[in-house]
Design a protein around this motif. Sequence first.
Motif, PDB file in Angstrom:
ATOM      1  N   ALA A  47      70.515  27.498  25.064  1.00 34.96           N
ATOM      2  CA  ALA A  47      70.539  27.249  26.629  1.00 34.96           C
ATOM      3  C   ALA A  47      69.778  28.169  27.154  1.00 34.96           C
ATOM      4  O   ALA A  47      70.375  29.989  27.058  1.00 34.96           O
ATOM      5  N   VAL A  48      68.899  27.684  27.839  1.00 35.47           N
ATOM      6  CA  VAL A  48      67.646  29.709  28.546  1.00 35.47           C
ATOM      7  C   VAL A  48      67.902  29.223  30.196  1.00 35.47           C
ATOM      8  O   VAL A  48      67.978  28.096  31.135  1.00 35.47           O
ATOM      9  N   PHE A  49      68.381  29.703  30.732  1.00 36.64           N
ATOM     10  CA  PHE A  49      69.119  29.871  32.338  1.00 36.64           C
ATOM     11  C   PHE A  49      66.708  31.057  32.871  1.00 36.64           C
ATOM     12  O   PHE A  49      66.729  31.735  32.466  1.00 36.64           O
ATOM     13  N   ALA A  50      66.938  30.255  33.625  1.00 32.66           N
ATOM     14  CA  ALA A  50      65.634  30.698  34.023  1.00 32.66           C
ATOM     15  C   ALA A  50      65.735  30.866  35.297  1.00 32.66           C
ATOM     16  O   ALA A  50      66.258  29.623  36.849  1.00 32.66           O
ATOM     17  N   ARG A  51      64.972  32.075  36.866  1.00 30.59           N
ATOM     18  CA  ARG A  51      65.838  31.759  37.906  1.00 30.59           C
ATOM     19  C   ARG A  51      64.446  31.478  38.651  1.00 30.59           C
ATOM     20  O   ARG A  51      63.407  32.156  38.334  1.00 30.59           O
ATOM     21  N   ALA A  52      64.740  31.116  39.732  1.00 31.44           N
ATOM     22  CA  ALA A  52      63.618  30.806  40.527  1.00 31.44           C
ATOM     23  C   ALA A  52      64.133  30.032  41.670  1.00 31.44           C
ATOM     24  O   ALA A  52      65.136  29.413  42.121  1.00 31.44           O
ATOM     25  N   GLU A  53      63.725  30.978  42.823  1.00 25.32           N
ATOM     26  CA  GLU A  53      64.228  30.866  44.666  1.00 25.32           C
ATOM     27  C   GLU A  53      63.260  30.088  45.407  1.00 25.32           C
ATOM     28  O   GLU A  53      62.526  29.498  44.822  1.00 25.32           O
ATOM     29  N   THR A  54      63.714  29.606  46.166  1.00 25.77           N
ATOM     30  CA  THR A  54      63.172  28.712  47.813  1.00 25.77           C
ATOM     31  C   THR A  54      63.861  27.466  47.810  1.00 25.77           C
ATOM     32  O   THR A  54      63.962  27.209  46.005  1.00 25.77           O
ATOM     33  N   GLU A  55      63.857  26.651  48.280  1.00 27.06           N
ATOM     34  CA  GLU A  55      64.099  25.058  47.989  1.00 27.06           C
ATOM     35  C   GLU A  55      63.088  24.792  46.680  1.00 27.06           C
ATOM     36  O   GLU A  55      63.830  23.046  46.312  1.00 27.06           O
ATOM     37  N   GLN A  56      61.848  25.043  47.356  1.00 25.04           N
ATOM     38  CA  GLN A  56      60.987  24.562  46.707  1.00 25.04           C
ATOM     39  C   GLN A  56      61.077  24.340  45.233  1.00 25.04           C
ATOM     40  O   GLN A  56      60.668  23.647  44.459  1.00 25.04           O
ATOM     41  N   ARG A  57      60.642  25.703  44.584  1.00 27.24           N
ATOM     42  CA  ARG A  57      60.163  26.158  43.106  1.00 27.24           C
ATOM     43  C   ARG A  57      60.759  25.784  42.002  1.00 27.24           C
ATOM     44  O   ARG A  57      60.972  25.223  41.322  1.00 27.24           O
ATOM     45  N   PRO A  58      62.430  25.715  42.370  1.00 30.58           N
ATOM     46  CA  PRO A  58      63.128  24.796  40.665  1.00 30.58           C
ATOM     47  C   PRO A  58      62.861  23.395  40.885  1.00 30.58           C
ATOM     48  O   PRO A  58      62.193  23.429  39.522  1.00 30.58           O
ATOM     49  N   THR A  59      62.497  23.249  41.793  1.00 32.20           N
ATOM     50  CA  THR A  59      62.508  21.389  41.057  1.00 32.20           C
ATOM     51  C   THR A  59      60.866  21.289  41.021  1.00 32.20           C
ATOM     52  O   THR A  59      60.165  21.033  39.598  1.00 32.20           O
ATOM     53  N   VAL A  60      59.669  22.469  41.188  1.00 34.79           N
ATOM     54  CA  VAL A  60      58.491  22.699  40.341  1.00 34.79           C
ATOM     55  C   VAL A  60      58.546  23.373  39.611  1.00 34.79           C
ATOM     56  O   VAL A  60      57.569  22.205  38.530  1.00 34.79           O
ATOM     57  N   LEU A  61      59.017  23.922  39.058  1.00 29.61           N
ATOM     58  CA  LEU A  61      59.044  24.490  37.533  1.00 29.61           C
ATOM     59  C   LEU A  61      60.143  23.050  36.493  1.00 29.61           C
ATOM     60  O   LEU A  61      59.648  23.547  35.562  1.00 29.61           O
ATOM     61  N   GLY A  62      60.578  23.206  37.039  1.00 30.08           N
ATOM     62  CA  GLY A  62      61.948  21.606  36.266  1.00 30.08           C
ATOM     63  C   GLY A  62      60.741  20.828  35.820  1.00 30.08           C
ATOM     64  O   GLY A  62      60.500  20.164  34.883  1.00 30.08           O
ATOM     65  N   MET A  63      59.765  20.609  36.619  1.00 30.09           N
ATOM     66  CA  MET A  63      58.284  19.325  36.893  1.00 30.09           C
ATOM     67  C   MET A  63      57.286  19.477  35.620  1.00 30.09           C
ATOM     68  O   MET A  63      56.933  19.160  34.646  1.00 30.09           O
TER      69      MET A  63
END
Length: 214
Positions: free
Chosen positions: A29-45
């Motif tokens: 299991a790896v944790f990746a930090r992504a801030e702002t509303e949009q960035r987590p979804t972009v990184l996930g995609m």
Amino acid sequence: MKIELRGVSKGHEGEVLPRTDVTFETGQAVFARAETEQRPTVLGMLASGRMKPDEGTIEIDGMADAADLRRRVALVDAPDISEPAPRVTVGAVTAEELMFAGRASGRRAVHRWLSHQHLDHLLRRPIATVTPRARMHLLIELAVLRPDVEGLVVVAPDRHGGDPRIWWDQALSLADRGFAMLMIAGYSSAKVIGAITDDTDRESGDAEREGGRS
């Protein structure tokens, strides 16, 4: 299975997502930090093969194969992409996912599956009213039903509230079962689960912590 994102970015000069390196693989299991509303979804995609980076490379088992990545990695609960509509009931979410997994999806099958997961009391509840723990349990267990899925990318579980240690423990449990887990969330969650240990503001999107129980 091993997925490697090297120097990926999105948007002009990384305005949508700055240059990011993330690696996650089977049994971790790896944790990746992504801030702002949009960035987590972009990184996930990006990490699940649903989007191409403007810069950088993405490989699965050493190959650049987005189709294979999409087939083997599920994108879970990404806002506006794969999250269930808030008013849809737990029963309806379950029926749809059972159907996509090629399983019986009638009323009895749904009730039987939810009972096995100890979630049958939520059958008629809108998904938006379910506790963060139960929501995560429901969505990740449904995601791994698909026969080719070997990894999960979970986007912004912290947006639902609750203790981040709960969904981090759930991710570790899935890793113990042999899945590759990538959890994408923000700074506050990183602090709580110990992914960062000081106040240094590291670059958003960097993989901060990995874990797994043997």
